[in-house]
Write a protein that holds these residues in place. Structure first.
Motif, PDB file in Angstrom:
ATOM      1  N   THR A  64       0.845  -1.193   0.000  1.00  0.00           N
ATOM      2  CA  THR A  64       0.000   0.000   0.000  1.00  0.00           C
ATOM      3  C   THR A  64       0.879   1.240   0.000  1.00  0.00           C
ATOM      4  OG1 THR A  64      -0.168   0.053   2.425  1.00  0.00           O
ATOM      5  CG2 THR A  64      -1.903  -1.124   1.214  1.00  0.00           C
ATOM      6  N   LEU A  65       0.363   2.298  -0.638  1.00  0.00           N
ATOM      7  CA  LEU A  65       1.042   3.590  -0.687  1.00  0.00           C
ATOM      8  C   LEU A  65       0.000   4.667  -0.432  1.00  0.00           C
ATOM      9  CD1 LEU A  65       3.677   5.223  -1.347  1.00  0.00           C
ATOM     10  CD2 LEU A  65       2.835   5.330  -3.714  1.00  0.00           C
ATOM     11  N   ALA A  66       0.236   5.522   0.567  1.00  0.00           N
ATOM     12  CA  ALA A  66      -0.737   6.559   0.911  1.00  0.00           C
ATOM     13  C   ALA A  66      -0.017   7.870   1.174  1.00  0.00           C
ATOM     14  CB  ALA A  66      -1.540   6.146   2.144  1.00  0.00           C
ATOM     15  N   ARG A  67      -0.667   8.951   0.761  1.00  0.00           N
ATOM     16  CA  ARG A  67      -0.143  10.297   1.018  1.00  0.00           C
ATOM     17  C   ARG A  67      -0.665  10.776   2.367  1.00  0.00           C
ATOM     18  NH1 ARG A  67       1.642  14.281  -2.732  1.00  0.00           N
ATOM     19  NH2 ARG A  67       2.783  15.850  -1.508  1.00  0.00           N
ATOM     20  N   GLU A  68       0.227  11.233   3.218  1.00  0.00           N
ATOM     21  CA  GLU A  68      -0.145  11.735   4.539  1.00  0.00           C
ATOM     22  C   GLU A  68       0.506  13.104   4.733  1.00  0.00           C
ATOM     23  OE1 GLU A  68       1.244   8.654   7.159  1.00  0.00           O
ATOM     24  OE2 GLU A  68      -0.485   7.355   6.762  1.00  0.00           O
ATOM     25  N   GLY A  69      -0.188  14.155   4.313  1.00  0.00           N
ATOM     26  CA  GLY A  69       0.387  15.494   4.369  1.00  0.00           C
ATOM     27  C   GLY A  69       1.549  15.617   3.409  1.00  0.00           C
ATOM     28  N   ASN A  70       2.713  16.012   3.930  1.00  0.00           N
ATOM     29  CA  ASN A  70       3.892  16.125   3.067  1.00  0.00           C
ATOM     30  C   ASN A  70       4.713  14.839   3.060  1.00  0.00           C
ATOM     31  OD1 ASN A  70       4.938  16.266   5.674  1.00  0.00           O
ATOM     32  ND2 ASN A  70       6.634  17.612   5.051  1.00  0.00           N
ATOM     33  N   ARG A  71       4.168  13.771   3.606  1.00  0.00           N
ATOM     34  CA  ARG A  71       4.874  12.489   3.680  1.00  0.00           C
ATOM     35  C   ARG A  71       4.098  11.417   2.931  1.00  0.00           C
ATOM     36  NH1 ARG A  71       8.816  13.023   7.707  1.00  0.00           N
ATOM     37  NH2 ARG A  71       9.259  10.788   7.612  1.00  0.00           N
ATOM     38  N   TRP A  72       4.816  10.379   2.584  1.00  0.00           N
ATOM     39  CA  TRP A  72       4.218   9.179   2.000  1.00  0.00           C
ATOM     40  C   TRP A  72       4.422   8.027   2.970  1.00  0.00           C
ATOM     41  CZ3 TRP A  72       1.741   9.090  -2.762  1.00  0.00           C
ATOM     42  CH2 TRP A  72       1.919  10.213  -3.585  1.00  0.00           C
ATOM     43  N   ARG A  73       3.427   7.149   3.036  1.00  0.00           N
ATOM     44  CA  ARG A  73       3.552   5.952   3.873  1.00  0.00           C
ATOM     45  C   ARG A  73       3.498   4.716   2.974  1.00  0.00           C
ATOM     46  NH1 ARG A  73       0.094   4.353   9.324  1.00  0.00           N
ATOM     47  NH2 ARG A  73       1.409   2.567   9.945  1.00  0.00           N
ATOM     48  N   TRP A  74       4.572   3.939   3.051  1.00  0.00           N
ATOM     49  CA  TRP A  74       4.728   2.757   2.197  1.00  0.00           C
ATOM     50  C   TRP A  74       4.728   1.503   3.061  1.00  0.00           C
ATOM     51  CZ3 TRP A  74       4.254   0.307  -2.088  1.00  0.00           C
ATOM     52  CH2 TRP A  74       5.019  -0.826  -2.378  1.00  0.00           C
ATOM     53  N   LYS A  75       3.880   0.545   2.690  1.00  0.00           N
ATOM     54  CA  LYS A  75       3.837  -0.734   3.383  1.00  0.00           C
ATOM     55  C   LYS A  75       4.094  -1.861   2.392  1.00  0.00           C
ATOM     56  CE  LYS A  75       0.472   0.547   6.972  1.00  0.00           C
ATOM     57  NZ  LYS A  75      -0.828   0.185   7.594  1.00  0.00           N
TER      58      LYS A  75
END
Length: 337
Positions: free
Chosen positions: A107-118
């Motif tokens: 999964t890849l999600a945008r969280e504000g100015n960051r990206w979260r990669w799982k």
């Protein structure tokens, strides 16, 4: 007695059903042979090509093999300074592909100015800022290549040419990325026979130069490999080159297990943010014994090998393995002349 692979080297053999059999005709010559990517190609045994990046049963073994190679030879990862933006572009493009095609694992999600990669396959849950290398455990190109089975080469376009200025290549077929980095596309392909006189390389170069943002094409290439070895780079030739002679001089019955048809599926993608071209290179290996379970493949492979011109035989490095391969197909593989 059939020679067994050493337990320290996992066999990367792909299943027959998903193997990208490279021969569309009974004769093979160099060509651009590109087609749009994204749809599956049917074969006599199944299909391949439904996704640009493929995760299969050999994921962990091939990722471990890449880690071992990079640890022993860091030159397989190169990124010239001006290619850092392209490396980030490449990483995010690959992550998006993986999240789309394997949502149960990635999964890849945008969280504000960051990206979260799982990546559940590697127990990764990581947050990063795009373009900020301090937020990654390693440079972006090596980071993403540690999570896929494909090699990657990034081409910069400038001065009317393409330049191989970044990449991670651990599974090269008789060439050296460490030697080629920084060279132009035309220089890299200089030694390939026939492609200059027949205009193939010029057409390929012009085609790549015209790729538009987001466009994606694919092509295949092939050779023969002994004992299912993925890393047949020129750097490691002393470790695998002698196996070609062993095939030629050894028992014919062993050829079915020791000789592999090696196919590369190469995806050519124009990256949207950096304008670089990404080469995704995935290697598949199928032993002749499994190849022969598909009669059409066995017959066509024999015809292609028999017809192949000598200069192409020598360039592909199959001068010692072609004849044993053809003899095995006739003796054990059901091919009748």
């Amino acid at each position: 007695m059939t020679r067994r692979l050493p337990t320290a080297a996992p066999s990367p053999t792909s299943t027959t059903e998903r193997f990208p059999f490279p021969f569309l005709h009974d004769q093979y010559r160099y060509s651009t042979n590109v087609e749009p990517s994204g749809s599956a190609n049917s074969t006599a045994a199944g299909s391949w090509g439904g996704t640009r990046i493929v995760i299969d049963d050999h994921y962990r073994a091939e990722i471990d093999e890449r880690h071992r190679i990079l640890r022993s030879d860091p030159s397989r990862h190169q990124c010239l300074p001006h290619m850092v933006p392209a490396a980030w572009d490449c990483m995010l493009t690959v992550m998006r592909d993986l999240a789309t095609d394997y949502p149960e694992s990635m999964t890849l999600a945008r969280e504000g100015n960051r990206w979260r990669w799982k990546n559940l396959l590697k127990n990764i849950d990581h947050s990063f800022v795009y373009g900020d290398e301090s937020t990654l455990p390693e440079p972006p190109l090596s980071y993403i290549c540690s999570q896929i089975q494909e090699d990657i080469v990034l081409l910069d376009q400038r001065d009317g040419q393409l330049w191989a200025d970044a990449g991670v290549v651990t599974f090269a077929a008789d060439w050296s990325f460490g030697f080629d980095v920084g060279m132009s596309f035309l220089q890299i392909h200089g030694p390939v026979p026939r492609i200059h006189s027949e205009g193939v390389i010029t057409r390929a170069h012009n085609f790549l130069m015209r790729l538009e943002s987001g466009q994606s094409y694919r092509r295949t290439n092939w050779t023969l490999t002994v004992d299912g070895t993925l890393d047949t780079s020129t750097e490691t030739y002393p470790m695998w080159g002698r196996d070609r002679r062993a095939i030629a001089e050894g028992p014919l019955e062993d050829v079915g297990d020791r000789l592999y048809l090696r196919t590369e599926v190469q995806h050519l993608i124009r990256l949207a943010n950096s304008n670089a071209i990404m080469f995704l290179i995935r290697t598949y290996l199928l032993p002749f014994r499994e190849l022969a379970t598909v009669p059409d493949w066995a017959e066509r492979t024999h015809k292609v090998l028999e017809d192949l011109p000598l200069d192409m035989v020598e360039y592909k490095g199959i001068g010692r393995t072609r004849e044993p391969g053809m003899r095995w197909l006739r003796t054990y593989g059901g091919v009748e002349l």
